[in-house]
Design a protein around this motif. Structure first.
Motif, PDB file in Angstrom:
ATOM      1  N   THR A  27       0.820  -1.223   0.000  1.00  0.00           N
ATOM      2  CA  THR A  27       0.000   0.000   0.000  1.00  0.00           C
ATOM      3  C   THR A  27       0.847   1.264   0.000  1.00  0.00           C
ATOM      4  OG1 THR A  27      -0.020   0.064   2.408  1.00  0.00           O
ATOM      5  CG2 THR A  27      -1.794  -1.171   1.340  1.00  0.00           C
ATOM      6  N   GLY A  28       2.131   1.143   0.371  1.00  0.00           N
ATOM      7  CA  GLY A  28       2.980   2.330   0.444  1.00  0.00           C
ATOM      8  C   GLY A  28       2.741   3.149   1.710  1.00  0.00           C
ATOM      9  N   VAL A  29       1.866   2.651   2.596  1.00  0.00           N
ATOM     10  CA  VAL A  29       1.548   3.389   3.825  1.00  0.00           C
ATOM     11  C   VAL A  29       2.610   3.090   4.893  1.00  0.00           C
ATOM     12  CG1 VAL A  29      -0.156   3.619   5.689  1.00  0.00           C
ATOM     13  CG2 VAL A  29      -0.917   3.333   3.321  1.00  0.00           C
ATOM     14  N   SER A  30       2.993   4.133   5.642  1.00  0.00           N
ATOM     15  CA  SER A  30       3.995   3.965   6.701  1.00  0.00           C
ATOM     16  C   SER A  30       3.482   2.988   7.747  1.00  0.00           C
ATOM     17  CB  SER A  30       4.267   5.317   7.368  1.00  0.00           C
ATOM     18  OG  SER A  30       4.936   5.117   8.597  1.00  0.00           O
ATOM     19  N   ARG A  31       4.403   2.134   8.264  1.00  0.00           N
ATOM     20  CA  ARG A  31       4.014   1.187   9.312  1.00  0.00           C
ATOM     21  C   ARG A  31       4.202   1.792  10.697  1.00  0.00           C
ATOM     22  NH1 ARG A  31       3.575  -4.165   7.790  1.00  0.00           N
ATOM     23  NH2 ARG A  31       4.410  -4.795   5.783  1.00  0.00           N
ATOM     24  N   GLY A  32       4.596   3.066  10.729  1.00  0.00           N
ATOM     25  CA  GLY A  32       4.759   3.711  12.031  1.00  0.00           C
ATOM     26  C   GLY A  32       6.024   3.282  12.753  1.00  0.00           C
ATOM     27  N   VAL A  33       6.977   2.713  11.994  1.00  0.00           N
ATOM     28  CA  VAL A  33       8.233   2.271  12.586  1.00  0.00           C
ATOM     29  C   VAL A  33       9.376   2.887  11.781  1.00  0.00           C
ATOM     30  CG1 VAL A  33       9.734   0.293  13.066  1.00  0.00           C
ATOM     31  CG2 VAL A  33       7.262   0.077  13.324  1.00  0.00           C
ATOM     32  N   GLY A  34      10.355   3.470  12.481  1.00  0.00           N
ATOM     33  CA  GLY A  34      11.499   4.043  11.775  1.00  0.00           C
ATOM     34  C   GLY A  34      12.795   3.641  12.445  1.00  0.00           C
ATOM     35  N   PHE A  35      13.895   3.769  11.700  1.00  0.00           N
ATOM     36  CA  PHE A  35      15.223   3.484  12.247  1.00  0.00           C
ATOM     37  C   PHE A  35      16.119   4.693  12.017  1.00  0.00           C
ATOM     38  CE2 PHE A  35      13.559  -0.711  11.056  1.00  0.00           C
ATOM     39  CZ  PHE A  35      13.731  -1.375  12.258  1.00  0.00           C
ATOM     40  N   ILE A  36      16.907   5.048  13.025  1.00  0.00           N
ATOM     41  CA  ILE A  36      17.893   6.116  12.896  1.00  0.00           C
ATOM     42  C   ILE A  36      19.234   5.507  13.271  1.00  0.00           C
ATOM     43  CG2 ILE A  36      18.757   8.238  13.956  1.00  0.00           C
ATOM     44  CD1 ILE A  36      16.427   9.057  12.475  1.00  0.00           C
ATOM     45  N   ARG A  37      20.239   5.660  12.412  1.00  0.00           N
ATOM     46  CA  ARG A  37      21.575   5.205  12.799  1.00  0.00           C
ATOM     47  C   ARG A  37      22.448   6.423  13.076  1.00  0.00           C
ATOM     48  NH1 ARG A  37      23.763   1.998   8.474  1.00  0.00           N
ATOM     49  NH2 ARG A  37      22.099   0.590   9.000  1.00  0.00           N
ATOM     50  N   PHE A  38      22.882   6.549  14.320  1.00  0.00           N
ATOM     51  CA  PHE A  38      23.737   7.662  14.703  1.00  0.00           C
ATOM     52  C   PHE A  38      25.204   7.307  14.486  1.00  0.00           C
ATOM     53  CE2 PHE A  38      20.065   9.107  17.268  1.00  0.00           C
ATOM     54  CZ  PHE A  38      20.083  10.465  16.949  1.00  0.00           C
ATOM     55  N   ASP A  39      26.022   8.358  14.430  1.00  0.00           N
ATOM     56  CA  ASP A  39      27.465   8.182  14.295  1.00  0.00           C
ATOM     57  C   ASP A  39      28.038   7.520  15.553  1.00  0.00           C
ATOM     58  OD1 ASP A  39      29.996   8.407  13.318  1.00  0.00           O
ATOM     59  OD2 ASP A  39      30.250  10.507  13.870  1.00  0.00           O
ATOM     60  N   LYS A  40      27.564   7.972  16.727  1.00  0.00           N
ATOM     61  CA  LYS A  40      28.126   7.450  17.983  1.00  0.00           C
ATOM     62  C   LYS A  40      27.027   6.883  18.871  1.00  0.00           C
ATOM     63  CE  LYS A  40      31.925  10.810  18.095  1.00  0.00           C
ATOM     64  NZ  LYS A  40      31.529  11.559  16.885  1.00  0.00           N
ATOM     65  N   ARG A  41      27.380   5.856  19.606  1.00  0.00           N
ATOM     66  CA  ARG A  41      26.414   5.215  20.498  1.00  0.00           C
ATOM     67  C   ARG A  41      25.865   6.196  21.534  1.00  0.00           C
ATOM     68  NH1 ARG A  41      25.085  -0.084  22.136  1.00  0.00           N
ATOM     69  NH2 ARG A  41      24.051  -0.030  24.156  1.00  0.00           N
ATOM     70  N   ILE A  42      26.755   7.061  22.046  1.00  0.00           N
ATOM     71  CA  ILE A  42      26.334   8.011  23.085  1.00  0.00           C
ATOM     72  C   ILE A  42      25.216   8.923  22.560  1.00  0.00           C
ATOM     73  CG2 ILE A  42      28.213   9.662  22.520  1.00  0.00           C
ATOM     74  CD1 ILE A  42      27.284   9.143  26.116  1.00  0.00           C
ATOM     75  N   GLU A  43      25.286   9.268  21.257  1.00  0.00           N
ATOM     76  CA  GLU A  43      24.250  10.121  20.659  1.00  0.00           C
ATOM     77  C   GLU A  43      22.909   9.377  20.646  1.00  0.00           C
ATOM     78  OE1 GLU A  43      27.286  12.464  17.576  1.00  0.00           O
ATOM     79  OE2 GLU A  43      26.086  10.778  16.848  1.00  0.00           O
ATOM     80  N   ALA A  44      22.995   8.090  20.307  1.00  0.00           N
ATOM     81  CA  ALA A  44      21.774   7.271  20.295  1.00  0.00           C
ATOM     82  C   ALA A  44      21.193   7.190  21.707  1.00  0.00           C
ATOM     83  CB  ALA A  44      22.086   5.876  19.768  1.00  0.00           C
ATOM     84  N   GLU A  45      22.075   7.012  22.698  1.00  0.00           N
ATOM     85  CA  GLU A  45      21.603   6.916  24.089  1.00  0.00           C
ATOM     86  C   GLU A  45      20.914   8.210  24.520  1.00  0.00           C
ATOM     87  OE1 GLU A  45      25.230   5.809  25.986  1.00  0.00           O
ATOM     88  OE2 GLU A  45      24.920   3.642  25.640  1.00  0.00           O
ATOM     89  N   GLU A  46      21.514   9.359  24.135  1.00  0.00           N
ATOM     90  CA  GLU A  46      20.916  10.660  24.475  1.00  0.00           C
ATOM     91  C   GLU A  46      19.543  10.815  23.817  1.00  0.00           C
ATOM     92  OE1 GLU A  46      21.856  12.970  26.627  1.00  0.00           O
ATOM     93  OE2 GLU A  46      23.508  11.659  27.199  1.00  0.00           O
ATOM     94  N   ALA A  47      19.448  10.397  22.541  1.00  0.00           N
ATOM     95  CA  ALA A  47      18.179  10.513  21.809  1.00  0.00           C
ATOM     96  C   ALA A  47      17.102   9.660  22.485  1.00  0.00           C
ATOM     97  CB  ALA A  47      18.364  10.089  20.351  1.00  0.00           C
ATOM     98  N   ILE A  48      17.490   8.459  22.925  1.00  0.00           N
ATOM     99  CA  ILE A  48      16.529   7.576  23.601  1.00  0.00           C
ATOM    100  C   ILE A  48      16.063   8.239  24.901  1.00  0.00           C
ATOM    101  CG2 ILE A  48      16.285   5.369  24.833  1.00  0.00           C
ATOM    102  CD1 ILE A  48      18.142   4.142  22.672  1.00  0.00           C
ATOM    103  N   LYS A  49      17.050   8.773  25.667  1.00  0.00           N
ATOM    104  CA  LYS A  49      16.708   9.441  26.927  1.00  0.00           C
ATOM    105  C   LYS A  49      15.769  10.614  26.684  1.00  0.00           C
ATOM    106  CE  LYS A  49      20.766   9.248  29.112  1.00  0.00           C
ATOM    107  NZ  LYS A  49      21.972   9.841  29.735  1.00  0.00           N
ATOM    108  N   GLY A  50      16.095  11.406  25.641  1.00  0.00           N
ATOM    109  CA  GLY A  50      15.353  12.637  25.409  1.00  0.00           C
ATOM    110  C   GLY A  50      13.996  12.438  24.752  1.00  0.00           C
ATOM    111  N   LEU A  51      13.843  11.394  23.931  1.00  0.00           N
ATOM    112  CA  LEU A  51      12.629  11.293  23.105  1.00  0.00           C
ATOM    113  C   LEU A  51      11.689  10.143  23.464  1.00  0.00           C
ATOM    114  CD1 LEU A  51      14.133  12.140  19.593  1.00  0.00           C
ATOM    115  CD2 LEU A  51      12.603  13.577  20.944  1.00  0.00           C
TER     116      LEU A  51
END
Length: 211
Positions: A27-51
């Motif tokens: 259908t081309g409709v979003s499944r409501g799931v996304g992936f973000i790959r950060f440069d550094k793990r610490i950035e990913a951890e901060e994003a998880i904490k913040g969002l």
């Protein structure tokens, strides 16, 4: 939410290498799931904490933000295996009927060739074949979908089973469309500890086990 909006939301936490929103291939409709790959793990951890648990601008529901790759937690098994199923998988159920309708799209035809078990070392026009070794006897396809899905487009997964016991013989194959994504998956997952086993992940060569 578009991919651009997703990146805007997360870019405040660091440098984004790749981002992706899963869409239903039919259908081309979003499944409501996304992936973000950060440069550094610490950035990913901060994003998880913040969002995690926050409502993005314009959203009615809070979002869940967490690390994608933790196959040892079996909770999301079925959800994840459904997310990565593409219409060209030869499994019974509604997806198989959808695949019939889309039989003439080149993508599906491509997918079908790789499913027919064409013997290819590494690459065969249909994608890049990855060899996964040291899987547990109870490993199934959904574990492979779950591990490799976050890295990019997966067209096919196959766990090699013992004919008599139907238990996994310890290895399987994953086909990915894009070389860079396949190389990234291999670099990230080779040496990955799954349960009590350490996986060996590499491009399939003509020397590895025959499927």
């Amino acid at each position: 939410m578009t991919q651009k909006e997703l990146e805007q939301l997360f870019s405040q936490y660091g440098r984004i290498i790749t981002s992706r929103i899963l869409v239903d291939q039919v259908t081309g409709v979003s499944r409501g799931v996304g992936f973000i790959r950060f440069d550094k793990r610490i950035e990913a951890e901060e994003a998880i904490k913040g969002l995690n648990g926050q409502k993005p601008p314009g959203a009615t529901e809070p979002i869940t933000v967490k690390f994608a790759n933790n196959p040892s937690q079996k909770v999301n098994h079925t959800i994840l295996s459904q997310l990565y199923q593409s219409p060209n998988r030869r499994y019974p159920g509604p997806l198989a009927q959808q695949a019939q309708r889309f039989r003439f799209s080149p993508v599906t035809i491509d997918g079908m060739t790789s499913l027919a078990g064409i013997n290819f070392p590494g690459h065969a026009g249909t994608g890049w074949c990855i060899f996964v070794y040291n899987l547990a006897p109870d490993a199934d396809e959904s574990i492979l979908w779950q591990m490799f899905g976050p890295f990019g487009a997966v067209t096919n997964v196959k766990v090699i089973r013992d004919f008599n016991t139907n238990k996994c013989k310890g290895f399987g194959f994953v086909t990915m469309t894009n070389y860079d994504e396949a190389a990234m998956a291999i670099a990230s997952l080779n040496g990955y500890r799954l349960g009590d086993r350490v996986l060996q992940v590499s491009f399939k060569t003509s020397k590895t086990h025959k499927a």
